[in-house]
Design a protein around this motif. Structure first.
Motif, PDB file in Angstrom:
ATOM      1  N   UNK A 174      49.658   9.136  50.922  1.00  0.00           N
ATOM      2  CA  UNK A 174      50.994   8.738  50.493  1.00  0.00           C
ATOM      3  C   UNK A 174      51.817   9.965  50.109  1.00  0.00           C
ATOM      4  N   UNK A 175      51.210  10.869  49.357  1.00  0.00           N
ATOM      5  CA  UNK A 175      51.912  12.085  48.944  1.00  0.00           C
ATOM      6  C   UNK A 175      52.208  12.994  50.143  1.00  0.00           C
ATOM      7  N   UNK A 176      51.254  13.047  51.072  1.00  0.00           N
ATOM      8  CA  UNK A 176      51.443  13.863  52.275  1.00  0.00           C
ATOM      9  C   UNK A 176      52.622  13.354  53.092  1.00  0.00           C
ATOM     10  N   UNK A 177      52.705  12.060  53.248  1.00  0.00           N
ATOM     11  CA  UNK A 177      53.807  11.470  54.011  1.00  0.00           C
ATOM     12  C   UNK A 177      55.167  11.798  53.400  1.00  0.00           C
ATOM     13  N   UNK A 178      55.233  11.798  52.081  1.00  0.00           N
ATOM     14  CA  UNK A 178      56.495  12.105  51.411  1.00  0.00           C
ATOM     15  C   UNK A 178      56.977  13.513  51.765  1.00  0.00           C
ATOM     16  N   UNK A 179      56.033  14.385  52.060  1.00  0.00           N
ATOM     17  CA  UNK A 179      56.381  15.783  52.316  1.00  0.00           C
ATOM     18  C   UNK A 179      56.686  16.080  53.780  1.00  0.00           C
ATOM     19  N   UNK A 180      56.047  15.353  54.708  1.00  0.00           N
ATOM     20  CA  UNK A 180      56.199  15.728  56.120  1.00  0.00           C
ATOM     21  C   UNK A 180      56.953  14.704  56.963  1.00  0.00           C
ATOM     22  N   UNK A 181      57.072  13.488  56.462  1.00  0.00           N
ATOM     23  CA  UNK A 181      57.715  12.441  57.259  1.00  0.00           C
ATOM     24  C   UNK A 181      59.214  12.343  56.937  1.00  0.00           C
ATOM     25  N   UNK A 196      43.967   7.302  50.009  1.00  0.00           N
ATOM     26  CA  UNK A 196      45.252   6.627  50.199  1.00  0.00           C
ATOM     27  C   UNK A 196      46.365   7.312  49.408  1.00  0.00           C
ATOM     28  N   UNK A 197      46.045   7.717  48.182  1.00  0.00           N
ATOM     29  CA  UNK A 197      47.046   8.373  47.335  1.00  0.00           C
ATOM     30  C   UNK A 197      47.479   9.710  47.934  1.00  0.00           C
TER      31      UNK A 197
END
Length: 237
Positions: A200-207, A196-197
């Motif tokens: 969350x970090x991945x989303x901050x970068x690509x979304x 989950x963590x």
């Protein structure tokens, strides 16, 4: 800019080929002997090499063999030899094509363009492209582009994204994603909820909006899936 390394001990041939390639907008490097050719091939990231077989110090065949030990850059051989065995030997050493002397400079350029089209097609066939090229994943370079900008991901973030994007719409449990982070031999000591963590970090970068993701979607009670729409001509999906 496409870069070609021209290798020939005849200045006139180098100048003529240089003029034809420059006319097509190519960047040109030249070498008139085998030693300089090997230095140039090693020092510069060239897209294709035009190699004369009759060089004053090292044979073109040996230059080809040495380059092939370190690089898969396309090579076109220029040769005055007409013996079939000699030509086949060049191909066996790793040449992609050959042109017999005397030749048309235009033919050399056209052959080089054709080879690079095939090479680029093979490379692009591995890319995962979504949402009208807004996100592109290159598994060869392990690069991710979002709206034309290369995004820096951690190895775990990249593996998570590549896993999800390889099968858009498929739901992966946290346990499955945890396994994917380890199955290539990489060491990752984590537990299911740690996914989950990373998500969350991945989303901050690509979304565009991490709170309302369009790529990495949560499937409540089950896990995650990729919601990107494959590009219409995406060859990898």
């Amino acid at each position: 800019m496409t870069k070609v390394l021209l290798i020939d001990d005849e200045d006139m041939i180098l100048e003529v080929l240089k003029a034809y390639f420059e006319k097509e907008g190519w960047d040109i490097l030249t070498a008139s002997n085998g030693i300089d050719a090997l230095k140039e091939a090693k020092a510069d990231d060239v897209d294709i090499i035009i190699l004369d077989l009759m060089l004053p110090d090292i044979s073109g065949e040996e230059v080809c063999r040495l380059i092939r030990k370190e690089s898969d850059v396309p090579i076109i051989m220029l040769t005055a030899k007409s013996n079939e065995e000699d030509l086949l030997n060049g191909i066996n050493l790793g040449a992609d094509d050959y042109v017999k002397k005397p030749f048309s400079p235009r033919e050399v350029v056209v052959r080089a363009q054709a080879i690079l089209r095939r090479v680029n097609k093979r490379i692009s066939a591995h890319e995962l492209v979504f949402n009208e090229k807004k996100i592109i994943i290159d598994p060869i370079k392990k690069e991710v582009q979002v709206k034309g900008e290369i995004i820096t991901l951690t190895p775990i973030e990249y593996r998570l994204l590549f896993t999800l994007a390889s099968y858009p719409g498929r739901v992966y449990s946290r346990g499955e994603l945890l396994e994917k982070c380890q199955e290539d031999g990489s060491y990752y000591e984590g537990y299911e909820r740690s996914i989950d963590t990373h998500i969350k970090n991945l989303r901050k970068k690509i979304e565009s909006n991490a709170r309302k993701p369009e790529y990495v979607l949560t499937v409540f009670g089950m896990g995650y899936k990729f919601g990107g729409k494959p590009h219409a001509q995406n060859p990898a999906l």
